[in-house]
Write a protein that holds these residues in place. Structure first.
Motif, PDB file in Angstrom:
ATOM      1  N   TRP A  58       0.791  -1.236   0.000  1.00  0.00           N
ATOM      2  CA  TRP A  58       0.000   0.000   0.000  1.00  0.00           C
ATOM      3  C   TRP A  58       0.818   1.277   0.000  1.00  0.00           C
ATOM      4  CZ3 TRP A  58       0.869   1.830   4.918  1.00  0.00           C
ATOM      5  CH2 TRP A  58       0.989   0.887   5.937  1.00  0.00           C
ATOM      6  N   GLY A  59       2.106   1.176  -0.070  1.00  0.00           N
ATOM      7  CA  GLY A  59       2.927   2.381  -0.214  1.00  0.00           C
ATOM      8  C   GLY A  59       2.884   2.871  -1.655  1.00  0.00           C
ATOM      9  N   SER A  60       3.293   4.122  -1.844  1.00  0.00           N
ATOM     10  CA  SER A  60       3.314   4.677  -3.197  1.00  0.00           C
ATOM     11  C   SER A  60       4.571   4.223  -3.929  1.00  0.00           C
ATOM     12  CB  SER A  60       3.303   6.201  -3.124  1.00  0.00           C
ATOM     13  OG  SER A  60       4.542   6.629  -2.586  1.00  0.00           O
ATOM     14  N   ARG A  61       4.686   4.621  -5.185  1.00  0.00           N
ATOM     15  CA  ARG A  61       5.886   4.281  -5.965  1.00  0.00           C
ATOM     16  C   ARG A  61       7.138   4.860  -5.317  1.00  0.00           C
ATOM     17  NH1 ARG A  61       3.469   8.311 -10.184  1.00  0.00           N
ATOM     18  NH2 ARG A  61       4.584  10.206  -9.679  1.00  0.00           N
ATOM     19  N   ASP A  62       6.982   5.987  -4.626  1.00  0.00           N
ATOM     20  CA  ASP A  62       8.157   6.593  -3.996  1.00  0.00           C
ATOM     21  C   ASP A  62       8.636   5.771  -2.801  1.00  0.00           C
ATOM     22  OD1 ASP A  62       8.255   8.761  -5.777  1.00  0.00           O
ATOM     23  OD2 ASP A  62       6.593   9.691  -4.710  1.00  0.00           O
ATOM     24  N   VAL A  63       7.687   5.160  -2.084  1.00  0.00           N
ATOM     25  CA  VAL A  63       8.069   4.259  -0.997  1.00  0.00           C
ATOM     26  C   VAL A  63       8.823   3.065  -1.590  1.00  0.00           C
ATOM     27  CG1 VAL A  63       7.188   2.691   0.793  1.00  0.00           C
ATOM     28  CG2 VAL A  63       6.137   4.935   0.492  1.00  0.00           C
ATOM     29  N   CYS A  64       8.324   2.589  -2.731  1.00  0.00           N
ATOM     30  CA  CYS A  64       8.974   1.462  -3.402  1.00  0.00           C
ATOM     31  C   CYS A  64      10.395   1.845  -3.839  1.00  0.00           C
ATOM     32  CB  CYS A  64       8.132   1.028  -4.599  1.00  0.00           C
ATOM     33  SG  CYS A  64       8.693  -0.482  -5.372  1.00  0.00           S
ATOM     34  N   PHE A 120       7.415  -5.184  -7.085  1.00  0.00           N
ATOM     35  CA  PHE A 120       5.990  -5.019  -7.342  1.00  0.00           C
ATOM     36  C   PHE A 120       5.475  -3.863  -6.500  1.00  0.00           C
ATOM     37  CE2 PHE A 120       7.177  -9.375  -7.926  1.00  0.00           C
ATOM     38  CZ  PHE A 120       6.599  -9.703  -9.136  1.00  0.00           C
ATOM     39  N   CYS A 121       4.702  -3.014  -7.118  1.00  0.00           N
ATOM     40  CA  CYS A 121       4.087  -1.919  -6.375  1.00  0.00           C
ATOM     41  C   CYS A 121       2.591  -2.023  -6.640  1.00  0.00           C
ATOM     42  CB  CYS A 121       4.651  -0.589  -6.857  1.00  0.00           C
ATOM     43  SG  CYS A 121       4.260   0.761  -5.748  1.00  0.00           S
ATOM     44  N   LEU A 122       1.818  -2.326  -5.593  1.00  0.00           N
ATOM     45  CA  LEU A 122       0.413  -2.653  -5.810  1.00  0.00           C
ATOM     46  C   LEU A 122      -0.530  -1.484  -5.554  1.00  0.00           C
ATOM     47  CD1 LEU A 122       0.131  -6.240  -4.300  1.00  0.00           C
ATOM     48  CD2 LEU A 122       1.181  -5.486  -6.404  1.00  0.00           C
ATOM     49  N   ALA A 123      -0.069  -0.474  -4.852  1.00  0.00           N
ATOM     50  CA  ALA A 123      -0.914   0.698  -4.580  1.00  0.00           C
ATOM     51  C   ALA A 123      -2.306   0.299  -4.118  1.00  0.00           C
ATOM     52  CB  ALA A 123      -0.988   1.596  -5.814  1.00  0.00           C
ATOM     53  N   GLY A 124      -2.364  -0.587  -3.158  1.00  0.00           N
ATOM     54  CA  GLY A 124      -3.646  -0.943  -2.556  1.00  0.00           C
ATOM     55  C   GLY A 124      -4.384  -2.095  -3.208  1.00  0.00           C
ATOM     56  N   ALA A 125      -3.895  -2.599  -4.333  1.00  0.00           N
ATOM     57  CA  ALA A 125      -4.550  -3.750  -4.957  1.00  0.00           C
ATOM     58  C   ALA A 125      -4.267  -4.988  -4.104  1.00  0.00           C
ATOM     59  CB  ALA A 125      -4.030  -3.947  -6.375  1.00  0.00           C
ATOM     60  N   PRO A 172      -3.353 -12.478  -5.737  1.00  0.00           N
ATOM     61  CA  PRO A 172      -3.049 -13.020  -7.077  1.00  0.00           C
ATOM     62  C   PRO A 172      -1.561 -12.940  -7.420  1.00  0.00           C
ATOM     63  CG  PRO A 172      -4.939 -11.519  -7.171  1.00  0.00           C
ATOM     64  CD  PRO A 172      -4.358 -11.403  -5.789  1.00  0.00           C
ATOM     65  N   ILE A 173      -0.900 -11.868  -6.979  1.00  0.00           N
ATOM     66  CA  ILE A 173       0.531 -11.718  -7.286  1.00  0.00           C
ATOM     67  C   ILE A 173       1.335 -12.738  -6.470  1.00  0.00           C
ATOM     68  CG2 ILE A 173       2.490 -10.116  -7.257  1.00  0.00           C
ATOM     69  CD1 ILE A 173       0.479  -9.015  -9.139  1.00  0.00           C
TER      70      ILE A 173
END
Lengths: 384, 243
Positions: free
Chosen positions: B183-189, B207-212, B216-217
């Motif tokens: 749930w972190g943003s791309r910047d956290v990633c 992987f950056c899921l942004a809350g998804a 499945p991943i």
């Protein structure tokens, strides 16, 4: 300049008629303050006097919808950005040198690639949808899907920041096939520079197309997303195309006359047109039928008088009529596409892709159906 | 156990990477009661993990005898047959600052040739300062202290994994590392990627899921170990292993 959410969504005209001078970047500074995952915390730890100081919001599901509710567009790094130089390093010096190169240059953003204008147009539609339906998750969701190694991740994220793209979701699969992830993301359309991967996706029933770096590019609308489709083997199955390729034009006409009242089977991009149609209806419901920010086109070699009727009947039966249907009766598609100026044009025949690209149209190849056996043959451009 | 890699072979200077696995993880003890005593217990979630660890050890030794100091050592914990005791061990490990990771149930037993470790970008990408704001999200001070401690412990583990990983090239490495920011943003990633690099580990996948939903991943990724530290709730993952 600091962006506040309200400014991004409302204050700033989401679709300016002329491109702002720095629309392709150079406004990073506004984003640097917005890093960190909490609305209230950035890495610079500025004291929070304003209620919310984030232009992007990840959690909560309003700004970043669940993949199953969104129209998910998966793009590869090579179509979103220009990476020819990096590809060359990879091909000439191997993977280790390539990764080193990417890390050394990770603060240099990559230039926009062929899918970039399309992605910007998707975001422009999104900002209008968010204004009309603040709670709805029915939006475009752009996911960066690349089999790049995660070493390249920092450069890609820096580039996304540089261009102010609303892309928070990505997977970098470190060399393994990204196809499985496309399903996990409920992908509605996959765009890649790798024809093999595109074919794999199509085989899995995912709408997909290969994009190429255009030599020249015409200006495209920033206020309206324009998507153009070929008919046979793109929106429809390649059933009629097979008759034409195997038995010629006369048999094709005969077949189409005989089957005039039979609907065509659906092709690989039908689902994507359907997804666009669903979003268009949301604009119509708010009184934006005439100035809908999504416009669709059918650009087919079929002729209006005869074989085109079956195509139209099929689309009508599906409830998916395009805004415009152009029956070229064998005339070249390039000049017509040049007038439409789509953000993306889908065709199954490389001949048409090349014709479109010559005149600056952003064209994407759908490697599906019988035409793949006949690639690069001029005779395929007869009137149908 | 493969006779080539026994604990006796591991240098006793404290430099081996020791992992403790609960007996529930190693074997399926739930079927104790229905199986006759003479039968071997069915394999548990940790089985593929142990085999993958053995593969890494063998490959390390294959490269050089000097790598003895880099090996994994696995210790079996036996006194945790009750569910609440098992949780106790997990909590105690956290309490004492012993890094604890989750063992992900492998759907297939094929994953024995490569050890897959998944790190949480949400944990690694957060600075100590940013962690404070977790309070607004329902986490208590104790949780936050745990996260800080977990990140510090994770560092040691990452450094060791990084050392091992550098022994192998990119192609055909028996160690596979991934980063998942749920749930972190791309910047956290991006910050997590840089932090890991600073600790000497360049992960293979990100992987950056942004809350998804991550289910499945995860199902595709099939990691053996998930370094999550309770920062978010991963479905289908049971706390079985502490390392």
């Amino acid at each position: 300049m600091t962006l506040y959410p309200g400014q991004v969504m409302k204050g700033q005209n989401p679709m300016p008629l002329t491109p702002p001078p720095n629309s392709n970047g150079d406004s990073n500074d506004s984003w640097d303050e917005n890093k960190g995952f909490c609305e209230s915390v950035g890495p610079t730890k500025k004291p929070q006097t304003e209620p919310v100081r984030r232009a992007r919001k990840v959690e909560g599901g309003i700004f970043f919808p669940k993949p199953e509710n969104a129209v998910t567009i998966a793009v590869s790094s090579r179509v979103l950005f220009r990476t020819e130089k990096e590809q060359k390093v990879f091909e000439e010096k191997g993977v280790e040198e390539y990764l080193n190169y990417q890390v050394q240059h990770e603060n240099e953003p990559l230039a926009p690639g062929p899918a970039f204008p399309f992605v910007k147009a998707l975001e422009a539609v999104n900002s209008q949808l968010r204004e009309l339906y603040p709670e709805s998750e029915e939006l475009f969701d752009i996911v960066l899907v690349t089999y790049n190694h995660a070493h390249v991740g920092v450069r890609l994220i820096n580039t996304i920041n540089h261009h102010n793209l609303f892309i928070e979701r990505f997977c970098m699969t470190g060399g393994s096939s990204p196809i499985g992830y496309l399903k996990a993301w409920h992908t509605n359309l996959y765009l890649s520079a790798d024809a093999e991967k595109v074919q794999e996706a199509l085989a899995e029933g995912i709408a997909a197309a290969t994009m190429f770096m255009p030599e020249k590019q015409v200006e495209v609308s920033e206020t309206q997303l324009r998507v153009a489709f070929d008919g046979d083997a793109v929106l429809f199955s390649d059933e009629s195309e097979r008759i034409f390729k195997a038995h010629g034009l006369d048999k094709f006409f005969e077949h189409e006359r005989e089957n005039e009242h039979t609907l065509l089977e659906h092709g690989p991009l039908k689902g994507f047109l359907e997804a666009l149609g669903k979003l268009q209806k949301k604009f119509y419901a708010k009184g934006h039928r005439l100035n809908c920010p999504i416009r669709t086109y059918l650009v087919t070699a079929r002729s209006a008088a005869s074989s085109g009727i079956r195509a139209l009947k099929t689309l009508r039966a599906w409830g998916l009529e395009t805004d415009e249907a152009l029956f070229l009766a064998g005339a070249p598609k390039g000049p017509m596409l040049e007038k439409i100026r789509p953000h993306i044009y889908f065709d199954d025949q490389m001949f048409h892709i090349e014709g479109a690209a010559e005149r600056g149209t952003i064209a994407a190849h759908v490697p599906y159906g019988i035409a793949q056996m006949y690639s690069h043959r001029k005779s395929t451009n007869s009137a149908k | 156990m493969d006779p080539k890699v026994t604990s006796a072979q591991i240098e006793k200077d404290g430099s081996a990477l020791v992992m403790a696995v609960s007996c529930h993880g190693m074997f399926d003890l739930d079927s104790c009661n229905v199986q006759p005593d003479s039968c071997a217990l069915p394999k548990g979630a940790a089985f593929a993990f142990i085999k993958a660890v053995q593969t890494v050890n063998q490959r390390l030794l294959g490269l050089s005898e000097k790598n003895k100091t880099l090996l994994f050592e696995v210790v079996l914990l036996g006194k945790d047959c009750e569910e609440h005791i098992k949780l106790n061990i997990f909590d105690s490990a956290k309490h004492y600052g012993v890094p604890a990771a989750l063992l992900y149930q492998q759907a297939e037993q094929q994953a024995i040739n490569r050890l897959k470790v998944l790190f949480s970008g949400d944990l690694i990408g957060l600075s100590a300062d940013s962690m404070v704001c977790l309070k607004d999200r329902g986490f208590t001070d104790v949780h936050i202290q745990n996260f800080k401690a977990a990140k510090e412990c994770l560092r040691e583990f990452v450094v060791r994994i990084g050392e091992m990983k550098r022994m192998f090239g990119h192609e055909g490495s028996p160690l596979h590392t991934s980063l998942m920011t749920v749930w972190g943003s791309r910047d956290v990633c991006a910050s997590a990627l840089k932090t890991l690099r600073g600790w000497g580990l360049d992960v293979d996948e990100a992987f950056c899921l942004a809350g998804a939903t991550c289910g499945p991943i995860l199902a595709l990724l099939q990691p053996h170990i998930v370094w999550d530290n309770g920062l978010h709730n991963l479905k289908g993952v049971a706390p079985l292993l502490s390392s």
